[in-house]
Write a protein that holds these residues in place. Sequence first.
Motif, mmCIF file in Angstrom:
data_model
loop_
_atom_site.group_PDB
_atom_site.id
_atom_site.type_symbol
_atom_site.label_atom_id
_atom_site.label_comp_id
_atom_site.label_asym_id
_atom_site.label_seq_id
_atom_site.Cartn_x
_atom_site.Cartn_y
_atom_site.Cartn_z
ATOM 1 N N PHE A 264 -2.186 -4.640 -9.335
ATOM 2 C CA PHE A 264 -1.833 -4.246 -10.680
ATOM 3 C C PHE A 264 -2.325 -2.824 -11.218
ATOM 4 O O PHE A 264 -1.486 -2.033 -11.648
ATOM 5 N N LEU A 265 -3.600 -2.970 -10.938
ATOM 6 C CA LEU A 265 -4.277 -1.535 -11.347
ATOM 7 C C LEU A 265 -3.727 -0.222 -10.550
ATOM 8 O O LEU A 265 -3.360 0.675 -11.280
ATOM 9 N N GLN B 266 -12.040 -15.243 -15.675
ATOM 10 C CA GLN B 266 -12.329 -16.243 -14.266
ATOM 11 C C GLN B 266 -11.240 -15.508 -13.223
ATOM 12 O O GLN B 266 -11.640 -15.573 -11.852
ATOM 13 N N GLN B 267 -10.194 -15.064 -13.665
ATOM 14 C CA GLN B 267 -9.270 -14.668 -12.600
ATOM 15 C C GLN B 267 -9.085 -12.887 -12.600
ATOM 16 O O GLN B 267 -8.124 -12.557 -12.266
ATOM 17 N N ALA B 268 -10.213 -12.219 -13.169
ATOM 18 C CA ALA B 268 -9.991 -10.803 -13.266
ATOM 19 C C ALA B 268 -9.581 -10.116 -11.870
ATOM 20 O O ALA B 268 -8.859 -9.177 -11.712
ATOM 21 N N ALA B 269 -10.168 -10.926 -10.904
ATOM 22 C CA ALA B 269 -9.662 -10.351 -9.703
ATOM 23 C C ALA B 269 -8.246 -10.101 -9.398
ATOM 24 O O ALA B 269 -7.627 -9.459 -8.496
ATOM 25 N N ARG B 270 -7.562 -10.810 -10.010
ATOM 26 C CA ARG B 270 -6.070 -10.840 -9.757
ATOM 27 C C ARG B 270 -5.582 -9.171 -10.227
ATOM 28 O O ARG B 270 -4.370 -8.898 -9.425
ATOM 29 N N PHE B 271 -5.974 -8.764 -11.063
ATOM 30 C CA PHE B 271 -5.539 -7.344 -11.268
ATOM 31 C C PHE B 271 -5.952 -6.282 -9.992
ATOM 32 O O PHE B 271 -5.442 -5.251 -10.055
ATOM 33 N N ALA B 272 -6.739 -6.871 -8.929
ATOM 34 C CA ALA B 272 -6.934 -5.958 -7.931
ATOM 35 C C ALA B 272 -6.401 -6.722 -6.792
ATOM 36 O O ALA B 272 -6.657 -6.064 -5.737
ATOM 37 N N THR B 273 -5.466 -7.577 -6.916
ATOM 38 C CA THR B 273 -4.923 -8.198 -5.683
ATOM 39 C C THR B 273 -3.374 -7.907 -5.605
ATOM 40 O O THR B 273 -2.732 -7.636 -6.177
ATOM 41 N N PRO B 274 -3.355 -7.268 -4.201
ATOM 42 C CA PRO B 274 -2.121 -6.802 -3.865
ATOM 43 C C PRO B 274 -0.670 -7.769 -3.961
ATOM 44 O O PRO B 274 -0.944 -9.026 -3.939
ATOM 45 N N ASP B 275 0.346 -7.230 -4.642
ATOM 46 C CA ASP B 275 1.688 -7.946 -4.511
ATOM 47 C C ASP B 275 1.244 -9.307 -5.406
ATOM 48 O O ASP B 275 1.944 -10.456 -5.174
ATOM 49 N N ASP B 276 0.494 -9.404 -6.597
ATOM 50 C CA ASP B 276 0.206 -10.287 -7.478
ATOM 51 C C ASP B 276 0.929 -9.765 -8.984
ATOM 52 O O ASP B 276 1.987 -10.176 -8.878
ATOM 53 N N LEU B 277 0.322 -9.272 -9.576
ATOM 54 C CA LEU B 277 0.666 -8.864 -10.999
ATOM 55 C C LEU B 277 1.136 -7.569 -11.180
ATOM 56 O O LEU B 277 0.757 -6.764 -10.333
ATOM 57 N N SER B 278 2.136 -7.164 -11.963
ATOM 58 C CA SER B 278 2.629 -5.993 -12.248
ATOM 59 C C SER B 278 2.762 -5.795 -13.942
ATOM 60 O O SER B 278 2.508 -6.660 -14.408
ATOM 61 N N ALA C 236 -1.533 2.683 -12.424
ATOM 62 C CA ALA C 236 -2.021 3.932 -12.229
ATOM 63 C C ALA C 236 -1.059 5.100 -11.874
ATOM 64 O O ALA C 236 -0.835 5.949 -12.630
ATOM 65 N N ASN C 237 -0.133 4.558 -10.920
ATOM 66 C CA ASN C 237 0.890 5.185 -10.435
ATOM 67 C C ASN C 237 2.028 5.267 -11.441
ATOM 68 O O ASN C 237 2.437 6.769 -11.689
ATOM 69 N N HIS C 238 2.168 4.484 -12.207
ATOM 70 C CA HIS C 238 3.248 4.528 -13.565
ATOM 71 C C HIS C 238 2.606 5.509 -14.612
ATOM 72 O O HIS C 238 3.441 6.524 -14.761
ATOM 73 N N TYR C 239 1.560 5.339 -14.965
ATOM 74 C CA TYR C 239 1.021 6.266 -15.748
ATOM 75 C C TYR C 239 0.672 7.887 -15.571
ATOM 76 O O TYR C 239 1.007 8.951 -16.112
ATOM 77 N N ALA C 240 0.517 7.909 -14.127
ATOM 78 C CA ALA C 240 0.426 9.168 -13.448
ATOM 79 C C ALA C 240 1.505 9.998 -13.754
ATOM 80 O O ALA C 240 1.514 11.254 -13.975
ATOM 81 N N THR C 241 2.493 9.290 -13.336
ATOM 82 C CA THR C 241 3.848 9.999 -13.404
ATOM 83 C C THR C 241 4.446 10.028 -14.733
ATOM 84 O O THR C 241 4.963 11.272 -14.909
ATOM 85 N N ARG C 242 4.373 9.220 -15.593
ATOM 86 C CA ARG C 242 4.747 9.315 -17.026
ATOM 87 C C ARG C 242 3.990 10.529 -17.802
ATOM 88 O O ARG C 242 4.644 11.256 -18.477
ATOM 89 N N PHE C 243 2.681 10.602 -17.536
ATOM 90 C CA PHE C 243 2.064 11.511 -18.176
ATOM 91 C C PHE C 243 1.580 12.872 -17.381
ATOM 92 O O PHE C 243 0.696 13.707 -17.925
ATOM 93 N N ASP C 244 1.898 12.837 -16.099
ATOM 94 C CA ASP C 244 1.811 13.946 -15.103
ATOM 95 C C ASP C 244 0.135 14.116 -14.860
ATOM 96 O O ASP C 244 -0.479 15.295 -15.311
ATOM 97 N N PHE C 245 -0.504 13.180 -14.872
ATOM 98 C CA PHE C 245 -1.963 13.150 -14.911
ATOM 99 C C PHE C 245 -2.474 12.417 -13.640
ATOM 100 O O PHE C 245 -1.934 11.352 -13.234
ATOM 101 N N ASP C 246 -3.630 12.786 -12.863
ATOM 102 C CA ASP C 246 -3.875 12.486 -11.642
ATOM 103 C C ASP C 246 -4.928 11.438 -12.120
ATOM 104 O O ASP C 246 -6.025 11.784 -12.205
#
Length: 273
Positions: A253-254, A206-218, A258-268
């Motif tokens: 969060f998403l 029911q709270q799936a939208a939190r993963f798309a909410t700015p400044d909420d989860l990380s 995405a930024n974290h793993y893009a940097t970690r694996f050099d993948f766009d």
Amino acid sequence: MSTSNTVATFWYGAPFGPIEQVSALSMLDAGHKLVVYTRGTIDGVPPGIDVRDAAEILDTGDIVRHRKTGSVALYSDLFRYALFNKTDHTWVDLDIVALRPLPMDKPYLFGYESADEVNGAVLRLPRQSPALAELSKFTVDTRGYPPTLQGLRRLKYVARSFGRGLPISQWPWGSLGPRALTHFLGKTGEISNALGIEAFYPVPFQQAARFATPDDLSLDSFPEPVLAVHLWGKALRQHISEHHGGRVPSGSFLEKAANHYATRFDFDISVLF
């Protein structure tokens, strides 16, 4: 005891979007090998992931779909039970983000989604599991009624089929998913192996939208008992499409993952659906 560090999943049709890319790379980041079984080809798969033919595990000719929705979730459910009979891999849905390595030292791995139901988004069952034996009896040719269907709803399906049973593709959506898994694990007592809700499902559907909410989860929001988080991909994807124009919101969060793993694996990683 499981000795394999491999996690596996099934994906079909659509290219990998940001949810699938983040999920896949999180598995690699946690030290797992990831095998994605499919039919045909998939675009957008990050490097380092083993893409294999799903027919190696479950060869049904055409992919069986739920007749009403067209969903391949039915095949996916049958596939993961076949996977456990043929490999020692652990199943993960491609909307699971691993926050730390998944435990591989026990034959069972699954967790409660709610107080009374387990979910199969992260799942490992040993080949000798009595529940797996029951679940493995279902095939694309099964005709009958869902094991969890009771009371008036069951009578409705009996009447609809004139007592002959319905093809599995006409069963209610999700009949072989969490409800059946919970039913048989409870029946055999194996449900005692379930981890708590916090292991994989600290953020409810029911709270799936939190993963798309700015400044909420990380990625750092969750304490150590949380091994992974389920993004509830279908609901999250729909929310982003309807409320954010199909673009992953900055600061969510998403987007941060995405930024974290893009940097970690050099993948766009794509931020568009």
